[in-house]
Design a protein around this motif. Structure first.
Motif, PDB file in Angstrom:
ATOM      1  N   PHE A 158       9.988  94.697  93.737  1.00  0.00           N
ATOM      2  CA  PHE A 158       9.647  94.129  92.427  1.00  0.00           C
ATOM      3  C   PHE A 158      10.882  93.525  91.757  1.00  0.00           C
ATOM      4  O   PHE A 158      10.833  92.413  91.212  1.00  0.00           O
ATOM      5  N   LEU A 159      12.007  94.255  91.811  1.00  0.00           N
ATOM      6  CA  LEU A 159      13.231  93.736  91.207  1.00  0.00           C
ATOM      7  C   LEU A 159      13.696  92.458  91.900  1.00  0.00           C
ATOM      8  O   LEU A 159      14.223  91.544  91.259  1.00  0.00           O
ATOM      9  N   ASP A 212       8.975  93.446 100.564  1.00  0.00           N
ATOM     10  CA  ASP A 212       9.848  94.092 101.556  1.00  0.00           C
ATOM     11  C   ASP A 212      11.158  93.311 101.719  1.00  0.00           C
ATOM     12  O   ASP A 212      11.483  92.827 102.811  1.00  0.00           O
ATOM     13  N   PRO A 213      11.955  93.189 100.649  1.00  0.00           N
ATOM     14  CA  PRO A 213      13.135  92.307 100.678  1.00  0.00           C
ATOM     15  C   PRO A 213      14.246  92.746 101.622  1.00  0.00           C
ATOM     16  O   PRO A 213      15.044  91.917 102.056  1.00  0.00           O
ATOM     17  N   THR A 214      14.314  94.048 101.947  1.00  0.00           N
ATOM     18  CA  THR A 214      15.400  94.508 102.819  1.00  0.00           C
ATOM     19  C   THR A 214      15.059  94.370 104.293  1.00  0.00           C
ATOM     20  O   THR A 214      15.860  94.771 105.146  1.00  0.00           O
ATOM     21  N   ASN A 222      11.765 100.789  98.750  1.00  0.00           N
ATOM     22  CA  ASN A 222      11.375  99.416  99.058  1.00  0.00           C
ATOM     23  C   ASN A 222      10.426  98.851  98.010  1.00  0.00           C
ATOM     24  O   ASN A 222      10.521  97.672  97.652  1.00  0.00           O
ATOM     25  N   LEU A 223       9.509  99.681  97.527  1.00  0.00           N
ATOM     26  CA  LEU A 223       8.551  99.220  96.519  1.00  0.00           C
ATOM     27  C   LEU A 223       9.270  98.805  95.239  1.00  0.00           C
ATOM     28  O   LEU A 223       9.004  97.738  94.679  1.00  0.00           O
ATOM     29  N   ALA A 256      14.573  88.719  90.479  1.00  0.00           N
ATOM     30  CA  ALA A 256      15.897  88.122  90.670  1.00  0.00           C
ATOM     31  C   ALA A 256      15.855  86.820  91.460  1.00  0.00           C
ATOM     32  O   ALA A 256      16.628  85.900  91.184  1.00  0.00           O
ATOM     33  N   SER A 257      14.958  86.739  92.443  1.00  0.00           N
ATOM     34  CA  SER A 257      14.932  85.566  93.328  1.00  0.00           C
ATOM     35  C   SER A 257      13.935  84.498  92.906  1.00  0.00           C
ATOM     36  O   SER A 257      14.079  83.331  93.262  1.00  0.00           O
ATOM     37  N   GLY A 258      12.885  84.905  92.170  1.00  0.00           N
ATOM     38  CA  GLY A 258      11.824  83.956  91.816  1.00  0.00           C
ATOM     39  C   GLY A 258      10.760  83.833  92.885  1.00  0.00           C
ATOM     40  O   GLY A 258       9.799  83.081  92.723  1.00  0.00           O
ATOM     41  N   TYR A 259      10.899  84.580  93.997  1.00  0.00           N
ATOM     42  CA  TYR A 259       9.893  84.559  95.062  1.00  0.00           C
ATOM     43  C   TYR A 259       8.883  85.685  94.816  1.00  0.00           C
ATOM     44  O   TYR A 259       8.985  86.771  95.385  1.00  0.00           O
ATOM     45  N   TRP A 260       7.906  85.392  93.972  1.00  0.00           N
ATOM     46  CA  TRP A 260       6.898  86.389  93.629  1.00  0.00           C
ATOM     47  C   TRP A 260       5.888  86.581  94.748  1.00  0.00           C
ATOM     48  O   TRP A 260       5.046  87.471  94.687  1.00  0.00           O
ATOM     49  N   ASN A 261       5.966  85.734  95.767  1.00  0.00           N
ATOM     50  CA  ASN A 261       4.998  85.788  96.865  1.00  0.00           C
ATOM     51  C   ASN A 261       5.504  86.608  98.048  1.00  0.00           C
ATOM     52  O   ASN A 261       4.821  86.701  99.067  1.00  0.00           O
TER      53      ASN A 261
END
Length: 331
Positions: free
Chosen positions: A158-159, A171-173, A153-154, A163-168
């Motif tokens: 970051f990746l 936990d993308p999954t 997850n870590l 890819a999305s531009g959501y640096w804020n």
């Protein structure tokens, strides 16, 4: 904390009485042991519970047919569509039912409905178009997450930021999400992954439309359920998909929709790195073939473009971070 959630629930009850329509979409695959409890736990202020049975083989369909709840709408998929395909089917049905906000929960009991108000209120208050759970704030509960899954997850977080531009967000999954229905019409479902890259691909699409995304800190909850997501599958398949998403985003955001200093930094930085690398490799191979040492000037011509190029790309990253969407769509 409990009192605060109770106050939020009361406010939601009042808004529902005034016409707010909240729907919950639950994609199901072989969750016979959990789905009844999950549905029973969904609060009364949720008007529609759309359960999408993704061609389960364990008798989940029989359990669903025995549930008596007028809010429940069951969609039976004859062929397995993957979690993304199942959720998109649920989104389409929720939109047809007139839902204003669509929550996505899994059918395996990992998502506590007690935290629904935390997901809903940023959207209700026009602070976000999309909210998602984040398990990484609560260290006590986080220890219950398998170690390999935590490390994965870590890295993927970051990746996904790249890819999305959501640096804020982190936990993308995490699949515990809520979506303002008004943004659905702007998203092309053909660009959404049908399998386990679903949440990440949806983030990428939301980013291209400059939707505001907000993390909501929700503790991890792992019990007897088994995740269908293979860690090895994620490590092998996600990075290249994220790379494609990154290239697509950069081209669209900084070369199609706009042309800014980030665009110039990306071009000049990439060109400098390519030149420095090519020059250095050429003279290194040439030196080996002729048994000659490279001169100081030759080395500097290779090194300086690399240093400058990296600095330019880092500056582009900094400006990309500052470009995170903050204006809620439809406000």
């Amino acid at each position: 904390m409990t009192g605060f959630l109770h106050d939020k629930k009361q406010n939601i009850d009042e808004l529902v009485a005034r016409g707010l329509h909240i729907a919950v979409v639950i994609p199901c695959y072989n969750v016979k042991a959990f789905i009844s409890q999950v549905i029973r736990g969904i609060p009364n202020y949720v008007q529609s519970v759309i359960v999408v049975n993704d061609a389960s083989k364990d008798g989940t369909d029989q359990v669903l047919s025995s549930i008596i709840d007028e809010r429940v709408v069951v969609i039976q998929l004859e062929v397995n569509n993957g979690v993304g395909g199942a959720v998109l089917s649920g989104y389409k049905k929720a939109e047809a039912l007139g839902a204003d906000i669509i929550v996505k929960m899994d059918g395996d009991g990992q998502m506590n409905p007690m935290y629904l108000p935390d997901l809903l209120f940023p959207i209700i208050e026009k602070k976000a178009n999309y909210t998602k759970g984040n398990r990484f704030l609560h260290s006590k509960e986080l220890r219950s997450m398998p170690f390999v899954r935590r490390v994965g997850n870590l890295g993927l977080s970051f990746l996904t930021k790249l890819a999305s531009g959501y640096w804020n967000v982190f936990d993308p999954t995490n699949g515990f999400t809520a979506l303002d229905t008004t943004v659905l019409s702007s998203i092309n479902p053909e660009n959404i992954d049908r399998r386990y890259y679903f949440e990440t691909s949806l983030l990428v699409e939301l980013g291209l439309r400059r939707s505001v995304v907000q993390d909501v800190y929700i503790p991890a909850c792992y019990g007897e359920e088994k995740s269908s997501l293979s860690t090895l599958h994620s490590f092998v398949n996600f990075p290249w998909k994220l790379t494609i998403s990154l290239i697509r985003r950069l081209l669209y955001v900084y070369f199609v929709r706009d042309f800014s200093m980030v665009s110039l930094f990306l071009i000049s930085g990439s060109a400098a790195i390519v030149f420095g690398t090519a020059w250095g490799l050429w003279h290194w191979v040439d030196g080996i073939n002729k048994n000659l040492e490279a001169s100081t000037g030759t080395v500097m011509i290779a090194v300086l473009p690399l240093i400058i190029g990296i600095q330019l790309l880092l500056q582009a990253v900094v400006m990309d971070i500052q470009n995170v969407p903050t204006q809620v769509l439809g406000e």
